[in-house]
Design an enzyme around this catalytic site. Sequence first.
Site, PDB file in Angstrom:
ATOM      1  N   TYR A 175       0.814  -1.264   0.006  1.00 41.72           N
ATOM      2  CA  TYR A 175       0.014   0.116  -0.206  1.00 41.72           C
ATOM      3  C   TYR A 175       0.808   1.081   0.006  1.00 41.72           C
ATOM      4  CZ  TYR A 175      -4.112  -2.419  -0.132  1.00 41.72           C
ATOM      5  OH  TYR A 175      -5.462  -3.341  -0.422  1.00 41.72           O
TER       6      TYR A 175
ATOM      7  N   ARG B 219       1.741   1.802  -3.560  1.00 34.37           N
ATOM      8  CA  ARG B 219       0.500   2.496  -4.282  1.00 34.37           C
ATOM      9  C   ARG B 219       0.152   4.219  -3.796  1.00 34.37           C
ATOM     10  NH1 ARG B 219      -4.344  -1.601  -4.106  1.00 34.37           N
ATOM     11  NH2 ARG B 219      -5.170  -0.301  -5.209  1.00 34.37           N
TER      12      ARG B 219
ATOM     13  N   HIS C  74     -15.112   2.149  -2.514  1.00 36.34           N
ATOM     14  CA  HIS C  74     -13.946   1.181  -2.042  1.00 36.34           C
ATOM     15  C   HIS C  74     -13.202   1.640  -1.007  1.00 36.34           C
ATOM     16  CE1 HIS C  74     -14.609  -1.744  -5.569  1.00 36.34           C
ATOM     17  NE2 HIS C  74     -15.684  -1.937  -4.716  1.00 36.34           N
TER      18      HIS C  74
ATOM     19  N   CYS D 276      -9.104   1.229  17.814  1.00 40.60           N
ATOM     20  CA  CYS D 276     -10.303   2.106  18.285  1.00 40.60           C
ATOM     21  C   CYS D 276     -11.140   2.252  17.040  1.00 40.60           C
ATOM     22  CB  CYS D 276      -9.654   3.386  18.777  1.00 40.60           C
ATOM     23  SG  CYS D 276      -9.113   4.390  17.557  1.00 40.60           S
TER      24      CYS D 276
ATOM     25  N   GLY E  26     -14.486   3.675 -17.423  1.00 42.62           N
ATOM     26  CA  GLY E  26     -13.213   3.013 -17.313  1.00 42.62           C
ATOM     27  C   GLY E  26     -13.484   1.933 -15.984  1.00 42.62           C
TER      28      GLY E  26
END
Length: 266
Positions: free
Chosen positions: A68, A71, A124, A135, A213
Amino acid sequence: MLSNEMEFKNLIKLAKNIIVITGAGVSAESGIPTFRGAPKLRWRNYKPESLANMPAFVKSSSLVWEFYHYRREICLKASPNNAHLALSSFELRCLKENKQCTLITQNVDGLHKRAGSKNIIEIHGSLFETKCMKCHSIEDNFTSPICDGLANRGSPEEDSKLSDIPVEQLPHCDKCHGLLRPNVVWFGESLPEQALEDSIKLLNKCDLCLVVGTSAVVEPVASFPHQVIARGVPVVEFNIEKTPITNNSRYFFQGPSGSILPSLLS
Ligand code: OAD
């Protein structure tokens, strides 16, 4: 102007409640890889879905965070393209003409917001939000790198060294010091309740739906255009290639969205 183009512009003129559904293709021209087309997201030897899930995060939060982090950094360096900009101008124009226009995006790259779109559902989630595992608080986070432990990590090369960042060097919550995760929807997880509820209301109310797209294969968003078509409401698709919804769409405009949307939405 071609007749399809004129008829499409007429549909826009008549519509009062428009939804726009976007997928990874809208960001392709910003240099952000898509999942199924070209350029395709490649990270080491992993399929994205094998990292985008909770069991993978439990097994190696270091590996999943590196993925991540990679990205996030690509998206932070990218800029919104002409398709993002055309969609944000279109929202503004709709507002002036007393039409409602809502963008439902599957993209987690934040580029629609950076282009100025306001009425947006990130169904998403977002790479630029974190969620605390302890938490559950959700916070915006655009820091680069997100923490020192991830600096110079996340290389996509297959021969990158083993992912061994100690958990205490991964991102942690400012409030309770729980481990943070990216606030994106992972495989096997439900979509955020409010986002789904709002989307369903819009699907039942809209009088025009634009789809830009997306390969239209990942549920539940893949079904959204079909739900609209089932009410007899026109769906108009923009993509470089045909998808499972093309044959049922009122119009299909083929081409890169950054090239075709600006004139079609002007
Ligand atoms: P995909 O990668 O599945 O599809 C991208 C689509 O964009 C394809 O139909 C391409 O033909 C099209 N495309 C590529 N370049 C384009 C361009 N310049 N202009 C217009 N279209 C272009 O991406 P999504 O449909 O967004 O989910 O994928 C859906 C979900 O699958 C993602 O949100 C992600 C993934 O697993 C999660 O991470 C939960």
